[in-house]
Design a protein around this motif. Structure first.
Motif, mmCIF file in Angstrom:
data_model
loop_
_atom_site.group_PDB
_atom_site.id
_atom_site.type_symbol
_atom_site.label_atom_id
_atom_site.label_comp_id
_atom_site.label_asym_id
_atom_site.label_seq_id
_atom_site.Cartn_x
_atom_site.Cartn_y
_atom_site.Cartn_z
ATOM 1 N N GLY A 42 0.922 -1.384 0.217
ATOM 2 C CA GLY A 42 -0.201 -0.141 0.096
ATOM 3 C C GLY A 42 0.819 1.503 0.232
ATOM 4 N N ALA A 43 0.355 2.158 -0.611
ATOM 5 C CA ALA A 43 1.320 3.399 -0.814
ATOM 6 C C ALA A 43 0.889 4.470 0.745
ATOM 7 N N LYS A 83 0.033 8.390 -8.087
ATOM 8 C CA LYS A 83 0.511 10.517 -8.183
ATOM 9 C C LYS A 83 0.772 10.676 -7.045
ATOM 10 N N ALA A 84 0.365 11.237 -6.047
ATOM 11 C CA ALA A 84 -0.018 11.890 -4.768
ATOM 12 C C ALA A 84 1.433 11.204 -3.960
ATOM 13 N N TRP A 85 1.428 9.260 -3.616
ATOM 14 C CA TRP A 85 2.902 9.607 -2.963
ATOM 15 C C TRP A 85 4.044 9.181 -3.672
ATOM 16 N N GLY A 86 3.910 9.457 -5.570
ATOM 17 C CA GLY A 86 5.034 9.143 -6.050
ATOM 18 C C GLY A 86 5.813 11.307 -6.022
ATOM 19 N N ASP A 87 5.137 12.061 -6.070
ATOM 20 C CA ASP A 87 5.140 13.615 -5.769
ATOM 21 C C ASP A 87 5.261 13.285 -4.209
ATOM 22 N N ALA A 88 5.268 12.585 -3.688
ATOM 23 C CA ALA A 88 5.404 13.573 -1.723
ATOM 24 C C ALA A 88 6.507 12.704 -2.180
ATOM 25 N N MET A 96 4.946 5.453 -11.469
ATOM 26 C CA MET A 96 4.169 5.251 -10.277
ATOM 27 C C MET A 96 2.487 4.842 -11.063
ATOM 28 N N LEU A 97 1.936 3.711 -10.510
ATOM 29 C CA LEU A 97 1.272 2.739 -11.282
ATOM 30 C C LEU A 97 0.568 2.437 -10.707
ATOM 31 N N GLY A 98 -1.349 2.557 -10.501
ATOM 32 C CA GLY A 98 -2.237 1.946 -10.143
ATOM 33 C C GLY A 98 -2.891 0.787 -10.467
#
Length: 157
Positions: A42-43, A83-88, A96-98
């Motif tokens: 999990g992210a 995306k939010a996790w990759g940005d953070a 970053m793929l869902g």
């Protein structure tokens, strides 16, 4: 469970880009390429955020220098969360793929049921895929983080 020497199954993973939602087929992601894929349960979860993703962020240049075309992080989360996790995490070099419906994860046979904690999630793993075929597969035992680390994959390349 998928094994070394087998082909990645047909599936679609999603990415949120500046242009909106983008679907990536497994063929487009893996055909005629050398790719490192790692998956997390999990992210934004502790081990994933403190060690797994940061390791690949830190070693991305060295991994790509070994002839790797792309590094993909997959989680059974939607593309917005990824995306939010990759940005953070400053994961600019990582795709970053869902896998929001867990179809890719289940097709690989690398899913697990975490029940009320999160439902169907991915096991923690890392693999090297060359032209759509798995050449290295490191699946972690439950609650461990040893063989899917970026350092281990870099050594395997």
């Amino acid at each position: 469970m998928i094994e070394q020497g087998q082909s990645i199954p047909e599936s679609v993973l999603t990415e949120l880009t500046a242009d909106g939602m983008q679907n990536h087929t497994s063929e487009a992601l893996f055909a005629n390429k050398k790719v490192v894929v790692f998956a997390v349960p999990g992210a934004f979860t502790p081990t994933c955020s403190q060690a797994h993703l940061p390791g690949f962020v830190a070693l991305a240049d060295k991994i790509k220098a070994k002839g790797v075309d792309s590094i993909i992080c997959v989680s059974v989360n939607d593309a917005f969360v990824m995306k939010a996790w990759g940005d953070a995490q400053n994961a600019d070099e990582i795709l970053m793929l869902g896998d929001g419906d867990a179809s890719f994860t289940q097709a690989l046979g690398l899913d697990m049921d975490t029940a009320s904690f999160g439902g169907v999630r991915s096991q923690r793993y890392a693999m090297i895929v060359e032209n759509g075929v798995v050449t290295q597969l490191n699946v972690e035992a439950p609650k461990t983080f040893e063989i899917s680390k970026a350092e281990v994959i870099l050594e395997a390349l």
